[in-house]
Design a protein around this motif. Structure first.
Motif, PDB file in Angstrom:
ATOM      1  N   VAL A  30     -18.859   5.619 -70.781  1.00 12.52           N
ATOM      2  CA  VAL A  30     -17.397   5.652 -70.789  1.00 12.52           C
ATOM      3  C   VAL A  30     -16.882   4.596 -69.805  1.00 12.52           C
ATOM      4  O   VAL A  30     -17.347   4.552 -68.656  1.00 12.52           O
ATOM      5  N   PRO A  31     -15.969   3.705 -70.213  1.00  9.20           N
ATOM      6  CA  PRO A  31     -15.409   2.749 -69.249  1.00  9.20           C
ATOM      7  C   PRO A  31     -14.868   3.469 -68.018  1.00  9.20           C
ATOM      8  O   PRO A  31     -14.246   4.532 -68.138  1.00  9.20           O
ATOM      9  N   LEU A  32     -15.093   2.900 -66.861  1.00  6.99           N
ATOM     10  CA  LEU A  32     -14.665   3.559 -65.622  1.00  6.99           C
ATOM     11  C   LEU A  32     -13.163   3.792 -65.581  1.00  6.99           C
ATOM     12  O   LEU A  32     -12.701   4.726 -64.926  1.00  6.99           O
ATOM     13  N   TRP A  33     -12.386   2.953 -66.293  1.00 11.71           N
ATOM     14  CA  TRP A  33     -10.939   3.173 -66.269  1.00 11.71           C
ATOM     15  C   TRP A  33     -10.515   4.309 -67.197  1.00 11.71           C
ATOM     16  O   TRP A  33      -9.342   4.628 -67.284  1.00 11.71           O
ATOM     17  N   ASN A  34     -11.473   4.924 -67.892  1.00 11.03           N
ATOM     18  CA  ASN A  34     -11.172   6.135 -68.654  1.00 11.03           C
ATOM     19  C   ASN A  34     -11.663   7.401 -67.959  1.00 11.03           C
ATOM     20  O   ASN A  34     -11.417   8.504 -68.446  1.00 11.03           O
ATOM     21  N   LEU A  35     -12.371   7.233 -66.862  1.00  6.22           N
ATOM     22  CA  LEU A  35     -12.808   8.393 -66.087  1.00  6.22           C
ATOM     23  C   LEU A  35     -11.728   8.802 -65.090  1.00  6.22           C
ATOM     24  O   LEU A  35     -10.890   7.991 -64.698  1.00  6.22           O
ATOM     25  N   ALA A  36     -11.783  10.038 -64.664  1.00  3.57           N
ATOM     26  CA  ALA A  36     -10.935  10.508 -63.566  1.00  3.57           C
ATOM     27  C   ALA A  36     -11.719  10.329 -62.274  1.00  3.57           C
ATOM     28  O   ALA A  36     -12.825  10.867 -62.131  1.00  3.57           O
ATOM     29  N   ILE A  37     -11.155   9.560 -61.335  1.00  2.00           N
ATOM     30  CA  ILE A  37     -11.866   9.165 -60.124  1.00  2.00           C
ATOM     31  C   ILE A  37     -11.009   9.500 -58.903  1.00  2.00           C
ATOM     32  O   ILE A  37      -9.863   9.048 -58.808  1.00  2.00           O
ATOM     33  N   PRO A 213      -8.417  -8.635 -60.064  1.00  2.00           N
ATOM     34  CA  PRO A 213      -6.987  -8.661 -59.728  1.00  2.00           C
ATOM     35  C   PRO A 213      -6.522  -7.296 -59.236  1.00  2.00           C
ATOM     36  O   PRO A 213      -7.217  -6.283 -59.385  1.00  2.00           O
ATOM     37  N   HIS A 214      -5.327  -7.302 -58.658  1.00  2.00           N
ATOM     38  CA  HIS A 214      -4.776  -6.063 -58.094  1.00  2.00           C
ATOM     39  C   HIS A 214      -4.754  -4.949 -59.124  1.00  2.00           C
ATOM     40  O   HIS A 214      -4.346  -5.149 -60.272  1.00  2.00           O
ATOM     41  N   ILE A 215      -5.195  -3.780 -58.721  1.00  2.00           N
ATOM     42  CA  ILE A 215      -5.153  -2.593 -59.578  1.00  2.00           C
ATOM     43  C   ILE A 215      -3.779  -1.948 -59.441  1.00  2.00           C
ATOM     44  O   ILE A 215      -3.370  -1.607 -58.327  1.00  2.00           O
ATOM     45  N   PRO A 216      -3.040  -1.784 -60.543  1.00  2.00           N
ATOM     46  CA  PRO A 216      -1.697  -1.180 -60.444  1.00  2.00           C
ATOM     47  C   PRO A 216      -1.741   0.187 -59.770  1.00  2.00           C
ATOM     48  O   PRO A 216      -2.628   1.001 -60.037  1.00  2.00           O
ATOM     49  N   PHE A 244      -8.058  -0.427 -65.060  1.00  2.00           N
ATOM     50  CA  PHE A 244      -7.937   0.481 -63.925  1.00  2.00           C
ATOM     51  C   PHE A 244      -6.473   0.666 -63.537  1.00  2.00           C
ATOM     52  O   PHE A 244      -5.674  -0.265 -63.608  1.00  2.00           O
ATOM     53  N   PHE A 245      -6.119   1.858 -63.110  1.00  2.00           N
ATOM     54  CA  PHE A 245      -4.828   2.075 -62.471  1.00  2.00           C
ATOM     55  C   PHE A 245      -4.893   3.327 -61.614  1.00  2.00           C
ATOM     56  O   PHE A 245      -5.747   4.196 -61.804  1.00  2.00           O
ATOM     57  N   VAL A 246      -3.999   3.378 -60.649  1.00  2.00           N
ATOM     58  CA  VAL A 246      -3.999   4.462 -59.675  1.00  2.00           C
ATOM     59  C   VAL A 246      -2.726   5.275 -59.802  1.00  2.00           C
ATOM     60  O   VAL A 246      -1.626   4.715 -59.896  1.00  2.00           O
ATOM     61  N   THR A 247      -2.875   6.578 -59.832  1.00  2.00           N
ATOM     62  CA  THR A 247      -1.736   7.479 -59.712  1.00  2.00           C
ATOM     63  C   THR A 247      -1.734   7.999 -58.276  1.00  2.00           C
ATOM     64  O   THR A 247      -2.640   8.719 -57.872  1.00  2.00           O
ATOM     65  N   GLY A 248      -0.730   7.595 -57.515  1.00  2.00           N
ATOM     66  CA  GLY A 248      -0.671   7.997 -56.116  1.00  2.00           C
ATOM     67  C   GLY A 248       0.129   9.270 -55.935  1.00  2.00           C
ATOM     68  O   GLY A 248       1.360   9.239 -56.009  1.00  2.00           O
ATOM     69  N   ILE A 249      -0.563  10.373 -55.721  1.00  2.00           N
ATOM     70  CA  ILE A 249       0.167  11.637 -55.531  1.00  2.00           C
ATOM     71  C   ILE A 249       0.503  11.824 -54.050  1.00  2.00           C
ATOM     72  O   ILE A 249       0.531  12.936 -53.536  1.00  2.00           O
ATOM     73  N   ASN A 250       0.766  10.699 -53.395  1.00  2.00           N
ATOM     74  CA  ASN A 250       1.170  10.715 -51.995  1.00  2.00           C
ATOM     75  C   ASN A 250       2.684  10.650 -51.890  1.00  2.00           C
ATOM     76  O   ASN A 250       3.333   9.837 -52.542  1.00  2.00           O
ATOM     77  N   THR A 290      -1.540   8.515 -73.307  1.00  2.00           N
ATOM     78  CA  THR A 290      -0.399   8.941 -72.485  1.00  2.00           C
ATOM     79  C   THR A 290      -0.838   9.519 -71.140  1.00  2.00           C
ATOM     80  O   THR A 290      -0.025  10.069 -70.415  1.00  2.00           O
ATOM     81  N   SER A 291      -2.123   9.360 -70.817  1.00  2.00           N
ATOM     82  CA  SER A 291      -2.594   9.924 -69.557  1.00  2.00           C
ATOM     83  C   SER A 291      -1.978   9.213 -68.364  1.00  2.00           C
ATOM     84  O   SER A 291      -1.788   8.012 -68.356  1.00  2.00           O
ATOM     85  N   SER A 292      -1.669   9.983 -67.339  1.00  2.00           N
ATOM     86  CA  SER A 292      -1.203   9.393 -66.085  1.00  2.00           C
ATOM     87  C   SER A 292      -2.361   9.252 -65.122  1.00  2.00           C
ATOM     88  O   SER A 292      -2.161   8.978 -63.957  1.00  2.00           O
ATOM     89  N   LEU A 293      -3.578   9.475 -65.589  1.00  2.00           N
ATOM     90  CA  LEU A 293      -4.697   9.541 -64.669  1.00  2.00           C
ATOM     91  C   LEU A 293      -5.842   8.606 -65.025  1.00  2.00           C
ATOM     92  O   LEU A 293      -6.291   8.533 -66.161  1.00  2.00           O
TER      93      LEU A 293
END
Length: 322
Positions: A30-37, A213-216, A244-250, A290-293
């Motif tokens: 599975v591509p790493l950008w489809n995993l939850a990390i 490049p920068h990961i959103p 890759f992208f990051v959901t920041g729950i901060n 539509t995943s946010s993760l």
């Protein structure tokens, strides 16, 4: 016990210091950008320097800069308790399952050396090089784990300091650095001995094929959990980035909020909001349009079940929900 229950149990019980290497083989391609990390927001703030000789970082409001000149005994503890976002060392964060590190780099003003530090209100006591050496040592002991390093912000860096930092990254991680490529999976990374994906938020990155490049980073800029959740739900409808992208729950606390809650700390805010934020995370599905993760970054990552919650989301991929 049902198949679904078996999967949930197995993912919850993965050893956190080696969870990638212990994942079911069905997830190796599975591509790493489809995993939850699980990720660490502002990862190196456990060593902020509140001593008198260390300056306040230049991103702070002018008012705080001026107050610090005359009221250090009052301002430094204040900045420290609102600046610390992680209490664990980088090794401890990796041991407990973090695989994305948000690294905010700075050169301290009036420093004649080429040493670089991290910052959040205050600068760190540890240099960037020393922390990266710790990451390298940890990777050597965990050959099947992959770490995503996000270098960003670069306060006070000139072209020579950028060149020096990139050289340091290469010298420390050597053949472990994964060059930019269309798809990365655990299996492909293991076969080539790659363990580090280094993203670099600067235009210079286009000259270096071994830097990504920068990961959103989806940052809500909200101080209340419900406001953050509503914004992320709206963004989900627009679809996810392709890589890759990051959901920041901060959560974000501004100076007005801080001044109106003088007895609190950032950790108090985080702990109060954690139940609602983790409940939202548990309802997400990694890998879907539509995943946010993908990467989920939080503060005080060892608190509650944040890391296990994120890792366990990968059960959806095993169950064909991708």
């Amino acid at each position: 016990m049902s198949i679904v229950s078996d999967v949930q149990s197995s993912l919850k019980e993965l050893p956190l210091d080696s969870w990638m290497g212990s994942m079911p083989s069905a997830l190796w391609d599975v591509p790493l950008w489809n995993l939850a990390i699980p990720g660490s927001h502002n990862a190196i703030t456990y060593c902020l320097d509140k001593s008198d000789h260390s300056p306040v970082d230049l991103a702070q409001p002018d008012l705080l800069q001026k107050m610090d000149k005359y009221m250090k005994p009052l301002i430094r503890p204040f900045l420290h308790k609102w600046g610390v976002t992680q209490e664990l060392t980088v090794k401890e964060q990796l041991d407990c399952g973090v695989r994305y590190l948000d690294l905010r780099i700075a050169h301290r003003p009036n420093d004649t050396s080429a040493d670089l530090y991290f910052y959040h209100g205050l600068y760190t006591t540890l240099t960037v090089e020393s922390v990266l050496q710790d990451v390298r040592a940890w990777l050597d002991a965990h050959p099947k784990e992959v770490v995503i390093l996000s270098f960003s912000h670069f306060m006070g860096l000139n072209p020579d300091l950028h060149t020096g930092l990139i050289s340091t990254i290469r010298n420390i991680f050597t053949s472990k650095l994964c060059p930019t490529t269309k798809v990365v999976t655990l299996r492909s990374l293991w076969s080539l001995g790659y363990q580090v994906i280094a993203s670099y938020e600067h235009s210079i990155v286009h000259l270096h094929c071994d830097l990504w490049p920068h990961i959103p980073y989806w940052w809500a800029n909200k101080c209340k959990a419900q406001d953050l959740i509503e914004l992320f739900e709206h963004r989900k409808q627009q679809g996810r980035p392709g890589g890759f992208f990051v959901t920041g729950i901060n959560l974000t606390v501004d100076l007005r909020y801080i001044c109106s809650h003088p007895t609190e700390s950032l950790k108090d805010v985080v702990m109060f909001s954690n139940p609602a934020l983790q409940s939202w995370v548990r309802a997400q599905v990694p890998g879907s349009h539509t995943s946010s993760l993908n990467i989920v970054a939080g503060d005080f990552v060892s608190e509650s079940d944040f890391i296990t919650t994120v890792i366990t989301l990968n059960e959806h991929l095993l169950n064909g929900s991708m």
